[in-house]
Design a protein around this motif. Sequence first.
Motif, PDB file in Angstrom:
ATOM      1  N   HIS A   1      41.774  41.488  41.525  1.00 16.66           N
ATOM      2  CA  HIS A   1      40.489  40.896  42.259  1.00 16.66           C
ATOM      3  C   HIS A   1      39.832  41.937  43.278  1.00 16.66           C
ATOM      4  N   ARG A   2      40.306  43.081  43.451  1.00 18.62           N
ATOM      5  CA  ARG A   2      39.912  44.008  44.468  1.00 18.62           C
ATOM      6  C   ARG A   2      39.854  43.561  45.889  1.00 18.62           C
ATOM      7  N   ILE A   3      40.948  42.865  46.366  1.00 19.86           N
ATOM      8  CA  ILE A   3      41.130  42.276  47.608  1.00 19.86           C
ATOM      9  C   ILE A   3      42.420  42.674  48.374  1.00 19.86           C
TER      10      ILE A   3
ATOM     11  N   ARG B   1      37.578  41.899  51.088  1.00 24.85           N
ATOM     12  CA  ARG B   1      37.472  42.368  49.779  1.00 24.85           C
ATOM     13  C   ARG B   1      37.255  43.883  50.238  1.00 24.85           C
TER      14      ARG B   1
ATOM     15  N   ALA C   1      40.053  35.433  46.505  1.00 22.71           N
ATOM     16  CA  ALA C   1      38.772  36.590  46.361  1.00 22.71           C
ATOM     17  C   ALA C   1      37.509  35.852  46.713  1.00 22.71           C
TER      18      ALA C   1
END
Lengths: 98, 402
Positions: free
Chosen positions: B81-83, B106, B170
């Motif tokens: 989730h690119r967090i 993020r 996210a």
Amino acid sequence: MAKKRKKKTNPSKGARKTAPSARTTAKNAGKPVTTRAGRAALAAATGPSQEELDLRNRLKAGPRRQAGPPLGGDMPERAPMRALREEVVPDPTDPKDH
Amino acid sequence: MPLTLVQNLALGDTATSERTSTICEPTAAANDRQLMVTGNWFASTSTDGGANWTFLDPFTRFPGTAGGFCCDQVVLYNPGHRIWIWLLQYVQAGAGGNIFRLAVCREAEFGSWYYWDFAPTNLNAAWRRLWFDYPDMAFTNENLFVTFNAFLGDAWQRAVVFRFPLATLASGASLGYRWWSTTDNGSIRLCRGPGAVMYMGSHNTVSQIRVFQWADSSTTLMWANVNVRPWITGAYSAPGPGGVNWLGRLDPRITGAWVGNRTIGFMWSANRDTTHPLPYIRVVRINETTKALIDQPDIWSRISAWAYPAAAANSQGAVGISAFYGGGTRHPGHVVGVKTAAGWDTQLSRTSSHGPPDQSWGDYLSGVAHHANGTQWVASGYTLQGGTSRRNIEPRYVRFHG
């Protein structure tokens, strides 16, 4: 000829064992607090001084509080000690220096 | 492939603002160029792969709550989730309860944190005097899991497990979550590794572990008991130069846990016994499907003690570790390592120049898979450099592969 006696069967025997389990509970924490807007106004004013952190460090040192129920067999008893003597011990490990 | 330290970085005074502790409890995570390290009582970020670090004050970064920021922190990066996920524990206040704060940002807005707070009373209104301590945090394919002990004063009461959907963390939407609690087991440790099931472990006795599992697809948690070779606890000791015992605070709770290659693993610090002359790391490997014990490749030495292991599987399911090694002729040193077919391949990242004067070290380290390069791990560590003051603590960020 003797009549072959039918073997009694236990209905639970051979059945797949069910693992113990527990239901979990649902909750909702709502929407998050965002810190992008008004960050300076919202932030805690100051942190502790270095002297206060020195005190915290001294307070934190020392034995930890017990963090769970007492462990069964918590003393070096004869049976575990015997098992330890009889174990196959892997080779020792020492790290390479950097 | 031999163990290789790809990066072995010290965080200096600018990165920590000298807010360090001899009980540093560092954790580290990485997203290629973005790195973050937390510890008592600092956080530090880098946006250039570790060339430069910026101090991030956990006391003042967020609005005050409860009795203010306390101590324990854990940081993770979730590549799915690119967090970034940052957990902070707060001091008890009022009736005795505290909160933990779960902050998320993020990747594209590194540093723009939003957060949720969780108090024991959120779970049970009667728990207003309970407080959370000793966090762990790890994720599966779909969920973030958090564990805590809950205390009443200094008396342990229960362990709590939380499950948060990563997609909601996210998106920053209203956060539905699930939780579970037990009074039978404490200090539940989460397995780090890829998969759709979270495995967790806790000691039942000194010869049995309880392995919990909570699948992403289920609202029910299950467990199995696994017998292991008996081990010994008690007061740990491994005097180093000058007779300084750096293990005065050590206990046997599970500190390392991983899952990979259909194997669940747990690690903890065991005391010396008839076959181990110094405290050492007990390791058990368990079949993920059958929960049968596979083997027990302990890490021990005749000349120094091993303690405080952390573990994680990389994307290939191999296990990497972070731990401390010291006593005898050595002050405590930080070590990373990997499991090989022959045993353990380990290497010091740095050895302390001094021992801790208050005989306390720990309480935990961290290891995670490096997401950008699936064969590598990222580990946190620390040593004392140039003196015995807490300000002489030098946290470390280490990236390595086997």
